[in-house]
Design a protein around this motif. Sequence first.
Motif, PDB file in Angstrom:
ATOM      1  N   ALA A 215       0.807  -1.215   0.000  1.00  0.00           N
ATOM      2  CA  ALA A 215       0.000   0.000   0.000  1.00  0.00           C
ATOM      3  C   ALA A 215       0.840   1.265   0.000  1.00  0.00           C
ATOM      4  O   ALA A 215       0.326   2.353  -0.280  1.00  0.00           O
ATOM      5  CB  ALA A 215      -0.928   0.004   1.213  1.00  0.00           C
ATOM      6  N   ALA A 216       2.131   1.151   0.309  1.00  0.00           N
ATOM      7  CA  ALA A 216       3.040   2.309   0.304  1.00  0.00           C
ATOM      8  C   ALA A 216       4.468   1.781   0.346  1.00  0.00           C
ATOM      9  O   ALA A 216       4.703   0.593   0.595  1.00  0.00           O
ATOM     10  CB  ALA A 216       2.763   3.219   1.496  1.00  0.00           C
ATOM     11  N   ASP A 217       5.424   2.668   0.083  1.00  0.00           N
ATOM     12  CA  ASP A 217       6.827   2.286   0.184  1.00  0.00           C
ATOM     13  C   ASP A 217       7.138   1.853   1.612  1.00  0.00           C
ATOM     14  O   ASP A 217       6.587   2.387   2.579  1.00  0.00           O
ATOM     15  CB  ASP A 217       7.734   3.468  -0.171  1.00  0.00           C
ATOM     16  N   GLY A 218       8.052   0.912   1.737  1.00  0.00           N
ATOM     17  CA  GLY A 218       8.443   0.494   3.073  1.00  0.00           C
ATOM     18  C   GLY A 218       9.394  -0.684   3.048  1.00  0.00           C
ATOM     19  O   GLY A 218      10.002  -0.996   2.020  1.00  0.00           O
ATOM     20  N   ARG A 219       9.497  -1.351   4.181  1.00  0.00           N
ATOM     21  CA  ARG A 219      10.389  -2.504   4.318  1.00  0.00           C
ATOM     22  C   ARG A 219       9.633  -3.623   5.020  1.00  0.00           C
ATOM     23  O   ARG A 219       8.931  -3.384   6.011  1.00  0.00           O
ATOM     24  CB  ARG A 219      11.656  -2.137   5.092  1.00  0.00           C
ATOM     25  N   VAL A 220       9.785  -4.846   4.522  1.00  0.00           N
ATOM     26  CA  VAL A 220       9.107  -6.001   5.103  1.00  0.00           C
ATOM     27  C   VAL A 220       9.751  -6.328   6.452  1.00  0.00           C
ATOM     28  O   VAL A 220      10.959  -6.561   6.535  1.00  0.00           O
ATOM     29  CB  VAL A 220       9.193  -7.222   4.163  1.00  0.00           C
ATOM     30  N   VAL A 221       8.928  -6.336   7.500  1.00  0.00           N
ATOM     31  CA  VAL A 221       9.450  -6.681   8.831  1.00  0.00           C
ATOM     32  C   VAL A 221       8.997  -8.066   9.267  1.00  0.00           C
ATOM     33  O   VAL A 221       9.513  -8.615  10.245  1.00  0.00           O
ATOM     34  CB  VAL A 221       9.048  -5.630   9.885  1.00  0.00           C
ATOM     35  N   TYR A 222       8.015  -8.642   8.535  1.00  0.00           N
ATOM     36  CA  TYR A 222       7.612 -10.011   8.832  1.00  0.00           C
ATOM     37  C   TYR A 222       6.985 -10.629   7.599  1.00  0.00           C
ATOM     38  O   TYR A 222       6.189  -9.995   6.896  1.00  0.00           O
ATOM     39  CB  TYR A 222       6.613 -10.078   9.987  1.00  0.00           C
ATOM     40  N   ALA A 223       7.330 -11.892   7.346  1.00  0.00           N
ATOM     41  CA  ALA A 223       6.715 -12.676   6.273  1.00  0.00           C
ATOM     42  C   ALA A 223       6.689 -14.121   6.743  1.00  0.00           C
ATOM     43  O   ALA A 223       7.725 -14.785   6.790  1.00  0.00           O
ATOM     44  CB  ALA A 223       7.505 -12.540   4.975  1.00  0.00           C
ATOM     45  N   GLY A 224       5.506 -14.591   7.121  1.00  0.00           N
ATOM     46  CA  GLY A 224       5.404 -15.944   7.638  1.00  0.00           C
ATOM     47  C   GLY A 224       4.002 -16.239   8.132  1.00  0.00           C
ATOM     48  O   GLY A 224       3.055 -15.499   7.852  1.00  0.00           O
ATOM     49  N   SER A 225       3.877 -17.315   8.913  1.00  0.00           N
ATOM     50  CA  SER A 225       2.562 -17.752   9.394  1.00  0.00           C
ATOM     51  C   SER A 225       2.561 -17.966  10.898  1.00  0.00           C
ATOM     52  O   SER A 225       1.859 -18.832  11.409  1.00  0.00           O
ATOM     53  CB  SER A 225       2.149 -19.051   8.682  1.00  0.00           C
ATOM     54  N   GLY A 226       3.334 -17.180  11.612  1.00  0.00           N
ATOM     55  CA  GLY A 226       3.474 -17.384  13.046  1.00  0.00           C
ATOM     56  C   GLY A 226       2.496 -16.627  13.915  1.00  0.00           C
ATOM     57  O   GLY A 226       2.581 -16.709  15.137  1.00  0.00           O
ATOM     58  N   LEU A 227       1.564 -15.902  13.305  1.00  0.00           N
ATOM     59  CA  LEU A 227       0.597 -15.129  14.085  1.00  0.00           C
ATOM     60  C   LEU A 227      -0.783 -15.743  13.903  1.00  0.00           C
ATOM     61  O   LEU A 227      -1.366 -15.687  12.823  1.00  0.00           O
ATOM     62  CB  LEU A 227       0.600 -13.670  13.643  1.00  0.00           C
ATOM     63  N   ARG A 228      -1.293 -16.356  14.951  1.00  0.00           N
ATOM     64  CA  ARG A 228      -2.562 -17.085  14.877  1.00  0.00           C
ATOM     65  C   ARG A 228      -3.695 -16.171  14.413  1.00  0.00           C
ATOM     66  O   ARG A 228      -3.846 -15.046  14.866  1.00  0.00           O
ATOM     67  CB  ARG A 228      -2.904 -17.670  16.236  1.00  0.00           C
ATOM     68  N   GLY A 229      -4.498 -16.692  13.494  1.00  0.00           N
ATOM     69  CA  GLY A 229      -5.645 -15.944  12.993  1.00  0.00           C
ATOM     70  C   GLY A 229      -5.367 -15.151  11.742  1.00  0.00           C
ATOM     71  O   GLY A 229      -6.308 -14.621  11.130  1.00  0.00           O
ATOM     72  N   LYS A 255      10.498 -11.300   1.269  1.00  0.00           N
ATOM     73  CA  LYS A 255      11.210 -11.817   2.432  1.00  0.00           C
ATOM     74  C   LYS A 255      11.395 -10.704   3.451  1.00  0.00           C
ATOM     75  O   LYS A 255      11.311  -9.518   3.130  1.00  0.00           O
ATOM     76  CB  LYS A 255      12.585 -12.361   2.017  1.00  0.00           C
ATOM     77  N   GLU A 256      11.669 -11.109   4.687  1.00  0.00           N
ATOM     78  CA  GLU A 256      11.915 -10.121   5.734  1.00  0.00           C
ATOM     79  C   GLU A 256      13.128  -9.266   5.393  1.00  0.00           C
ATOM     80  O   GLU A 256      14.108  -9.734   4.817  1.00  0.00           O
ATOM     81  CB  GLU A 256      12.118 -10.809   7.082  1.00  0.00           C
ATOM     82  N   ASP A 257      13.030  -7.993   5.723  1.00  0.00           N
ATOM     83  CA  ASP A 257      14.066  -6.979   5.513  1.00  0.00           C
ATOM     84  C   ASP A 257      14.179  -6.555   4.054  1.00  0.00           C
ATOM     85  O   ASP A 257      15.104  -5.841   3.682  1.00  0.00           O
ATOM     86  CB  ASP A 257      15.422  -7.447   6.045  1.00  0.00           C
ATOM     87  N   GLN A 258      13.240  -6.979   3.217  1.00  0.00           N
ATOM     88  CA  GLN A 258      13.243  -6.578   1.806  1.00  0.00           C
ATOM     89  C   GLN A 258      12.526  -5.247   1.656  1.00  0.00           C
ATOM     90  O   GLN A 258      11.428  -5.042   2.177  1.00  0.00           O
ATOM     91  CB  GLN A 258      12.558  -7.640   0.951  1.00  0.00           C
ATOM     92  N   ALA A 259      13.120  -4.305   0.936  1.00  0.00           N
ATOM     93  CA  ALA A 259      12.478  -3.028   0.644  1.00  0.00           C
ATOM     94  C   ALA A 259      11.478  -3.224  -0.493  1.00  0.00           C
ATOM     95  O   ALA A 259      11.737  -3.961  -1.442  1.00  0.00           O
ATOM     96  CB  ALA A 259      13.519  -1.993   0.263  1.00  0.00           C
ATOM     97  N   VAL A 260      10.327  -2.574  -0.373  1.00  0.00           N
ATOM     98  CA  VAL A 260       9.281  -2.693  -1.389  1.00  0.00           C
ATOM     99  C   VAL A 260       8.763  -1.302  -1.737  1.00  0.00           C
ATOM    100  O   VAL A 260       8.894  -0.350  -0.966  1.00  0.00           O
ATOM    101  CB  VAL A 260       8.113  -3.581  -0.910  1.00  0.00           C
ATOM    102  N   ARG A 261       8.153  -1.216  -2.918  1.00  0.00           N
ATOM    103  CA  ARG A 261       7.571   0.035  -3.393  1.00  0.00           C
ATOM    104  C   ARG A 261       6.052  -0.072  -3.429  1.00  0.00           C
ATOM    105  O   ARG A 261       5.494  -1.159  -3.539  1.00  0.00           O
ATOM    106  CB  ARG A 261       8.100   0.361  -4.799  1.00  0.00           C
ATOM    107  N   LYS A 262       5.432   1.074  -3.337  1.00  0.00           N
ATOM    108  CA  LYS A 262       3.978   1.133  -3.447  1.00  0.00           C
ATOM    109  C   LYS A 262       3.523   0.470  -4.744  1.00  0.00           C
ATOM    110  O   LYS A 262       4.063   0.739  -5.807  1.00  0.00           O
ATOM    111  CB  LYS A 262       3.534   2.597  -3.416  1.00  0.00           C
ATOM    112  N   GLY A 263       2.530  -0.413  -4.653  1.00  0.00           N
ATOM    113  CA  GLY A 263       1.998  -1.097  -5.818  1.00  0.00           C
ATOM    114  C   GLY A 263       2.738  -2.359  -6.192  1.00  0.00           C
ATOM    115  O   GLY A 263       2.298  -3.089  -7.089  1.00  0.00           O
ATOM    116  N   GLN A 264       3.844  -2.675  -5.518  1.00  0.00           N
ATOM    117  CA  GLN A 264       4.602  -3.886  -5.821  1.00  0.00           C
ATOM    118  C   GLN A 264       3.836  -5.113  -5.341  1.00  0.00           C
ATOM    119  O   GLN A 264       3.253  -5.115  -4.253  1.00  0.00           O
ATOM    120  CB  GLN A 264       5.973  -3.840  -5.156  1.00  0.00           C
ATOM    121  N   LYS A 265       3.817  -6.176  -6.130  1.00  0.00           N
ATOM    122  CA  LYS A 265       3.152  -7.409  -5.738  1.00  0.00           C
ATOM    123  C   LYS A 265       3.973  -8.104  -4.661  1.00  0.00           C
ATOM    124  O   LYS A 265       5.137  -8.445  -4.861  1.00  0.00           O
ATOM    125  CB  LYS A 265       2.980  -8.321  -6.955  1.00  0.00           C
TER     126      LYS A 265
END
Length: 299
Positions: A215-229, A255-265
């Motif tokens: 939804a906006a530029d940023g950095r991935v801080v989590y990518a996984g399935s460790g949060l119930r629900g 992946k975690e710590d990856q920089a992403v841009r707005k609109g990136q899949k």
Amino acid sequence: MQNNLNRISASLASLALAALVVGCASPKHKAPVEDRPVGAQTRPATPAPASSTPAAPEVKPLPGAENAGKPGYYTVKQGDTLIRIALDNGQNWRDLVKWNELENANRIEVGQVLRVVTPGVDAGAVNARPVASAKVESRPLDSKPGTPATGASAPQSPAASAPVTAPPAPTAAANGDDDLPWGWPTGGSVTAGFDEVKNKGLSFGGKAGDPVLAAADGRVVYAGSGLRGYGNLVIIKHNATYLTAYAHNQTLLVKEDQAVRKGQKIAEMGSSDADQVKLHFEVRKQGKPIDPARLLPSR
């Protein structure tokens, strides 16, 4: 004659007396005898001393206990995970590991106190910042049924979706954290609006494999399935104020710590930990869920 009778009577009396003396001196049953030392007195028996209870081991205070209740610190409760604590406080869980010198991110104890703001930052000032910004306008959502998903494409591998050189993620927007340029996380229609208790974000309909976009530029801080629900989840930190979360995906493409841009899949829509295919999208401001409709542009 009379003298003889007297002698015989005296003899019989003597024999009777002798028999009586012998009978008294030699009883058939002896009385019990208790041997006591000279001068001993009768005393009540002294009870055996009760076994002493071993001293309880010293209970060591849990880490950070001295900071309990202070601004910028969080006391761990039953059922908490580090990922949940980080999300609820608008932080990267890896930063919590570093700030609290945790040896194992999966081992936190109930009652343990964790630092949840950046060291050196005035936690009181952070908590005093308003959650709602006057610059943010509330806009109606276009939730017309049957809106097709845009940008749909065939499933991609994480390697194919990530840029060759990841752009740096900004730590703050140029004109302040509240001036981020926001975009829609999917082209699907809204199926459930924001509710602080029941739905801490927006739910979008779609079909399995539809693209999920940052939804906006940023950095991935989590990518996984460790949060119930939340199923397969992506969390992006956009600046010191905002996080976004994208839940129930079937495939994660970052992946975690990856920089992403707005609109990136960043993922593909799915139904992980859900009863149907959907995207659950949250915006967190200083860790508090807010209505994404107040930030997203008209469409």
